[in-house]
Design a protein around this motif. Structure first.
Motif, mmCIF file in Angstrom:
data_model
loop_
_atom_site.group_PDB
_atom_site.id
_atom_site.type_symbol
_atom_site.label_atom_id
_atom_site.label_comp_id
_atom_site.label_asym_id
_atom_site.label_seq_id
_atom_site.Cartn_x
_atom_site.Cartn_y
_atom_site.Cartn_z
ATOM 1 N N GLU A 199 46.168 5.193 -32.932
ATOM 2 C CA GLU A 199 44.913 5.310 -33.684
ATOM 3 C C GLU A 199 44.002 6.358 -33.040
ATOM 4 O O GLU A 199 43.381 7.170 -33.736
ATOM 5 C CB GLU A 199 44.203 3.950 -33.724
ATOM 6 C CG GLU A 199 42.915 3.976 -34.535
ATOM 7 C CD GLU A 199 42.205 2.637 -34.559
ATOM 8 O OE1 GLU A 199 42.719 1.674 -33.950
ATOM 9 O OE2 GLU A 199 41.130 2.565 -35.195
ATOM 10 N N ARG A 259 42.489 9.718 -34.804
ATOM 11 C CA ARG A 259 41.043 9.947 -34.883
ATOM 12 C C ARG A 259 40.623 11.168 -34.077
ATOM 13 O O ARG A 259 39.559 11.740 -34.295
ATOM 14 C CB ARG A 259 40.284 8.707 -34.382
ATOM 15 C CG ARG A 259 40.397 7.561 -35.383
ATOM 16 C CD ARG A 259 39.762 6.297 -34.896
ATOM 17 N NE ARG A 259 38.319 6.429 -34.724
ATOM 18 C CZ ARG A 259 37.498 5.411 -34.502
ATOM 19 N NH1 ARG A 259 37.994 4.180 -34.445
ATOM 20 N NH2 ARG A 259 36.200 5.592 -34.338
ATOM 21 N N ARG A 318 45.975 -1.583 -35.233
ATOM 22 C CA ARG A 318 45.006 -2.158 -36.170
ATOM 23 C C ARG A 318 45.414 -1.862 -37.612
ATOM 24 O O ARG A 318 45.940 -0.778 -37.911
ATOM 25 C CB ARG A 318 43.618 -1.582 -35.897
ATOM 26 C CG ARG A 318 43.073 -2.077 -34.552
ATOM 27 C CD ARG A 318 41.597 -2.076 -34.518
ATOM 28 N NE ARG A 318 41.034 -0.728 -34.608
ATOM 29 C CZ ARG A 318 39.746 -0.473 -34.508
ATOM 30 N NH1 ARG A 318 38.890 -1.468 -34.315
ATOM 31 N NH2 ARG A 318 39.299 0.755 -34.591
ATOM 32 N N PRO A 319 45.194 -2.792 -38.511
ATOM 33 C CA PRO A 319 45.624 -2.608 -39.916
ATOM 34 C C PRO A 319 44.936 -1.434 -40.600
ATOM 35 O O PRO A 319 45.425 -0.928 -41.613
ATOM 36 C CB PRO A 319 45.251 -3.927 -40.588
ATOM 37 C CG PRO A 319 44.812 -4.854 -39.533
ATOM 38 C CD PRO A 319 44.565 -4.089 -38.281
ATOM 39 N N THR A 320 43.807 -0.998 -40.056
ATOM 40 C CA THR A 320 43.074 0.104 -40.691
ATOM 41 C C THR A 320 43.758 1.458 -40.470
ATOM 42 O O THR A 320 43.430 2.440 -41.129
ATOM 43 C CB THR A 320 41.638 0.184 -40.127
ATOM 44 O OG1 THR A 320 41.723 0.208 -38.699
ATOM 45 C CG2 THR A 320 40.803 -1.002 -40.579
ATOM 46 N N PRO A 350 46.212 4.265 -41.056
ATOM 47 C CA PRO A 350 47.069 4.588 -42.211
ATOM 48 C C PRO A 350 48.540 4.676 -41.787
ATOM 49 O O PRO A 350 48.901 5.560 -41.003
ATOM 50 C CB PRO A 350 46.540 5.943 -42.681
ATOM 51 C CG PRO A 350 45.770 6.502 -41.536
ATOM 52 C CD PRO A 350 45.282 5.364 -40.720
ATOM 53 N N HIS A 364 39.739 10.230 -45.189
ATOM 54 C CA HIS A 364 39.087 9.001 -44.723
ATOM 55 C C HIS A 364 39.226 8.829 -43.218
ATOM 56 O O HIS A 364 38.986 7.752 -42.698
ATOM 57 C CB HIS A 364 39.715 7.787 -45.429
ATOM 58 C CG HIS A 364 39.672 7.904 -46.917
ATOM 59 N ND1 HIS A 364 38.515 7.852 -47.624
ATOM 60 C CD2 HIS A 364 40.667 8.125 -47.810
ATOM 61 C CE1 HIS A 364 38.772 8.003 -48.913
ATOM 62 N NE2 HIS A 364 40.080 8.184 -49.051
ATOM 63 N N ARG A 365 39.622 9.913 -42.569
ATOM 64 C CA ARG A 365 39.815 9.804 -41.121
ATOM 65 C C ARG A 365 38.505 9.406 -40.437
ATOM 66 O O ARG A 365 37.446 9.978 -40.688
ATOM 67 C CB ARG A 365 40.267 11.161 -40.577
ATOM 68 C CG ARG A 365 40.624 11.128 -39.090
ATOM 69 C CD ARG A 365 40.546 12.527 -38.488
ATOM 70 N NE ARG A 365 41.341 13.508 -39.194
ATOM 71 C CZ ARG A 365 42.497 14.003 -38.786
ATOM 72 N NH1 ARG A 365 43.005 13.604 -37.654
ATOM 73 N NH2 ARG A 365 43.129 14.900 -39.483
ATOM 74 N N SER A 366 38.623 8.410 -39.552
ATOM 75 C CA SER A 366 37.432 8.023 -38.787
ATOM 76 C C SER A 366 37.116 9.146 -37.818
ATOM 77 O O SER A 366 38.003 9.889 -37.397
ATOM 78 C CB SER A 366 37.710 6.740 -38.006
ATOM 79 O OG SER A 366 38.140 5.738 -38.897
#
Lengths: 172, 524
Positions: free
Chosen positions: B428, B432, B470-472, B474, B510-512
């Motif tokens: 992740e 990010r 984490r499920p968020t 992609p 939608h990238r954080s």
């Protein structure tokens, strides 16, 4: 690309093939190739004994003086040497030497049994067997001799033993 | 590279090619090559289960045992006969998979360093398996049993351990009594029980040992043995007769090859071969081999006693002790002689997340050679330096396909000691931080140099195991491609395919935002 689904016919066929290959390997080597332990027209002579040889020296009767020197609980009237004679063996088959050897007594004090095990592959048929043994070191020559005409069938086992209860050399 | 190392490397590549081929047919879980130890256990269970029935029904008298076995083979073929054949074929299968297991572990280099214990304790198992199996042939007391019993005794008589030659027990028919077979049954049960005990010792330094094959492999193997018993049931030779020499025999070469070998050489020759091979196996761990990396180190202030490293360690090298400064808490402790220096514990530690804001990332349990902080810094630096329409971060494993060859302007490569060292949060973090996709690779399951690195990584990334991704995140921007050291071309193809796929996806709108953009800029 071939699907790796477990239900794909090719995958199932592949699994069956390799499980089959495993079975073939197990099945084959569990019984094959054949092993020839003894060739045809061959017999076996086994020489084996477990035997206490005679004491290496003469026993002698203790004199009263000798007995007096011993502790009261040790005053055995006869004294024998502890060491046993080795067993000398000579075997001839059809007047040809087959085996000649000595089986020493076991133990640190050489007071145990003399043991021997030998196997000889010989042609089947009729033979003149001569077995000579010596179990007494005080006698120079062989003190037990047995000569016998034997007929050996293919694969037959002939046992040569040395047993007191059978009067010495014992052929079965 | 020495001849020995070249031989081992060549064997490993060949073995891995075979295993990869079988993976395509059986899948990793059902691939017999990857579960030889489990298969050996499975065969032992079959032997024990079938042996219990045979023990109950067999008559062990000298005159009766042969008749008894033949009755169950022919008259009660549908139960006794099948169980006898299963007993025999499972025993043969046990030898086959045991020897393959030995060869496989040798080629994988699993005989030195922290693995010496498992290797050394495995050597006596070979003797115990043979002692168990050969005694079984005597119990049938047919010509093959007679041959094996006499040949074995002739072999043992070479040793000065019996006051009387043991072979004299088989000199004449009258020499043998019923008591002999009672003793033999006792040995045929007792030695396998010792074998089980020795197996337990053999697995002492293996956590979550693979002792039972997957359901598909177990069923497939059992079905194979059952078909074999029906197609070629085990039969006895003629009745044993101590007045005659068995001449031509359908010998079981898995067990009884030692007898022809002895008659080909001599009892002393066979002892020399057997003890020589045993000594060779026992001395193998003493040969020169690569030094082990520094072991894992626990940082008590950063360990919260969660037990994840304890659960995930493939070698049981971690114990949980009472925390010296936090009453009611536990603290991980590394047992130095058991630690494999794989880093799987660091990947399991919840403190290994790169999202922690501290400048110097110190985790609960870490690897001195590849600390999590260094990994975060390397990742930040390499991702910042990426250029191109699609940026990819690759996490690889030193023991698998060499990912260093994949590095390019748009691909950042991070080569881990084991993929299991990768905390999922790094995936992740990489996305990010600017990566458009993350490729995770390492040894195929079953090839993992540290046994469980591949499995734990897969489970962590798929959310089945803590710490999980984490499920968020992609999932279409994460690809997992396992590749052994000889599968570089496959890995390159997977990367190219992934790159093309990411191009079709385009930029992640939608990238954080990067979690620590300031730090990345500074380090870059």
């Amino acid at each position: 690309m071939v699907s790796k689904s477990p239900y794909n016919p090719l995958v199932l066929a592949g699994q069956a093939l390799f499980y089959g290959l495993f079975a073939v390997i197990i099945a084959y080597f569990s019984t094959a190739p054949k092993y020839t332990h003894l060739e045809p027209e061959i017999s076996l002579i086994k020489l084996s004994f477990s035997y206490h040889g005679e004491p290496v020296g003469e026993c002698h009767k203790r004199t009263p003086e000798e007995l007096a020197k011993l502790a009261p609980n040790m005053r055995a009237p006869i004294s024998c040497p502890r060491e046993r004679s080795p067993i000398k063996v000579k075997i001839d088959l059809d007047s040809q030497p087959l085996f000649e050897g000595v089986a020493p007594p076991a133990g640190l004090s050489k007071d145990g049994t003399s043991t021997l095990y030998k196997r000889f592959e010989v042609p089947s048929g009729e033979h003149m067997l001569s077995v000579k043994m010596n179990d007494n070191a005080r006698i120079k020559d062989y003190n037990m001799v047995r000569e016998e005409k034997v007929t050996l069938k293919p694969a037959q086992i002939l046992v040569i033993d040395l047993r007191r209860d059978h009067g010495g050399i014992f052929i079965e | 590279m020495s001849v020995f190392a070249s031989f081992r490397q060549g064997g490993l590549v060949l073995l891995q090619r075979i295993e990869a081929f079988f993976d395509a047919i059986f899948g990793s879980a059902g691939n017999p090559w990857r579960h030889l130890g489990a298969l050996a256990f499975y065969f032992i269970w079959i032997i024990l289960a079938t042996g219990i029935y045979l023990f109950i029904v067999l008559d062990t008298g000298v005159e009766d045992i042969f008749t008894s076995i033949n009755y169950y083979t022919h008259e009660q073929w549908w139960l006794g006969g099948i169980l006898r054949s299963l007993h025999r074929y499972a025993a043969d299968g046990l030898v086959l998979v045991m020897l393959l297991h030995l060869v496989r572990e040798f080629f994988y280099g699993r005989y030195y360093g922290f693995r010496w214990f498992s290797w050394i304790t495995g050597v006596p198992l070979i003797w115990l398996v043979y002692a168990s199996g050969i005694g079984g042939y005597w119990l049938v007391w047919d010509q093959l049993g007679q041959f094996s019993a006499i040949a074995s005794m002739e072999w043992f008589d070479w040793l000065p351990i019996f006051s009387d030659p043991a072979t004299r027990n088989f000199l004449t028919p009258g020499a043998l009594t019923d008591r002999f077979f009672s003793l033999l049954v006792f040995l045929h049960i007792g030695i396998p029980l010792i074998l089980l005990l020795a197996l337990w010792v053999h697995l002492q330094r293996i956590a979550q040992a693979d002792v039972f094959p997957s359901r598909t492999l177990a069923l497939g193997t059992l079905a194979t043995l059952l078909v074999l018993t029906l197609v070629k049931p085990t039969l006895s030779h003629g009745r044993a007769d101590l007045l005659l020499v068995p001449t031509v025999l359908d010998i079981d070469w898995f067990y009884l090859f030692i007898h022809p070998l002895m008659y080909l050489t001599s009892p002393a020759g066979l002892w020399a071969i057997a003890t020589g091979l045993t000594l060779l196996l026992l001395l193998l761990p003493l040969l020169p081999h690569p030094q082990q990396e520094p072991i894992a180190v626990v940082s008590p202030p950063n360990c919260n006693g969660c037990r994840r490293c304890f659960d995930d360690c493939p070698y049981g090298a971690i114990t949980m002790l009472p925390h010296p400064h936090k009453p009611g808490h536990q603290l991980a402790s590394v047992i130095p002689e058991l630690c494999a220096s794989c880093g799987i514990c660091a990947g399991a530690c919840p403190s290994s997340t790169p999202f922690r804001s501290i400048e110097q990332l110190v985790t609960g349990i870490d690897m001195p050679r590849q600390p999590v902080n260094a990994l975060r810094e390397e990742m930040e630096r390499k991702i910042t330096a990426l250029a191109g329409p699609v940026k990819i971060a690759v996490f690889g494993c030193e023991c698998a396909a060499d990912v260093r060859h994949l590095g390019s302007a748009d691909t950042a490569v991070l080569n881990l000691m084991c993929t299991g060292l990768l905390p999922p949060s790094f995936v992740e973090y990489a996305l990010r931080s600017g990566a458009d996709g993350v490729l995770v690779t390492g040894c195929r399951e079953g090839s993992c140099a540290y046994r469980l690195g591949t499995r734990w990584t897969e489970q962590r990334l798929s959310g089945q195991r803590e710490p999980h991704l984490r499920p968020t995140v992609p999932v279409d921007r994460l690809r997992v491609a396992w590749a052994d050291s000889h599968e570089m071309s496959c890995l390159k193809a997977s990367l190219d395919d992934f790159r093309e796929y990411l191009q079709t996806l385009g930029a992640d709108e939608h990238r954080s935002r990067a979690y620590t953009p300031r730090r990345i800029a500074q380090n870059g």
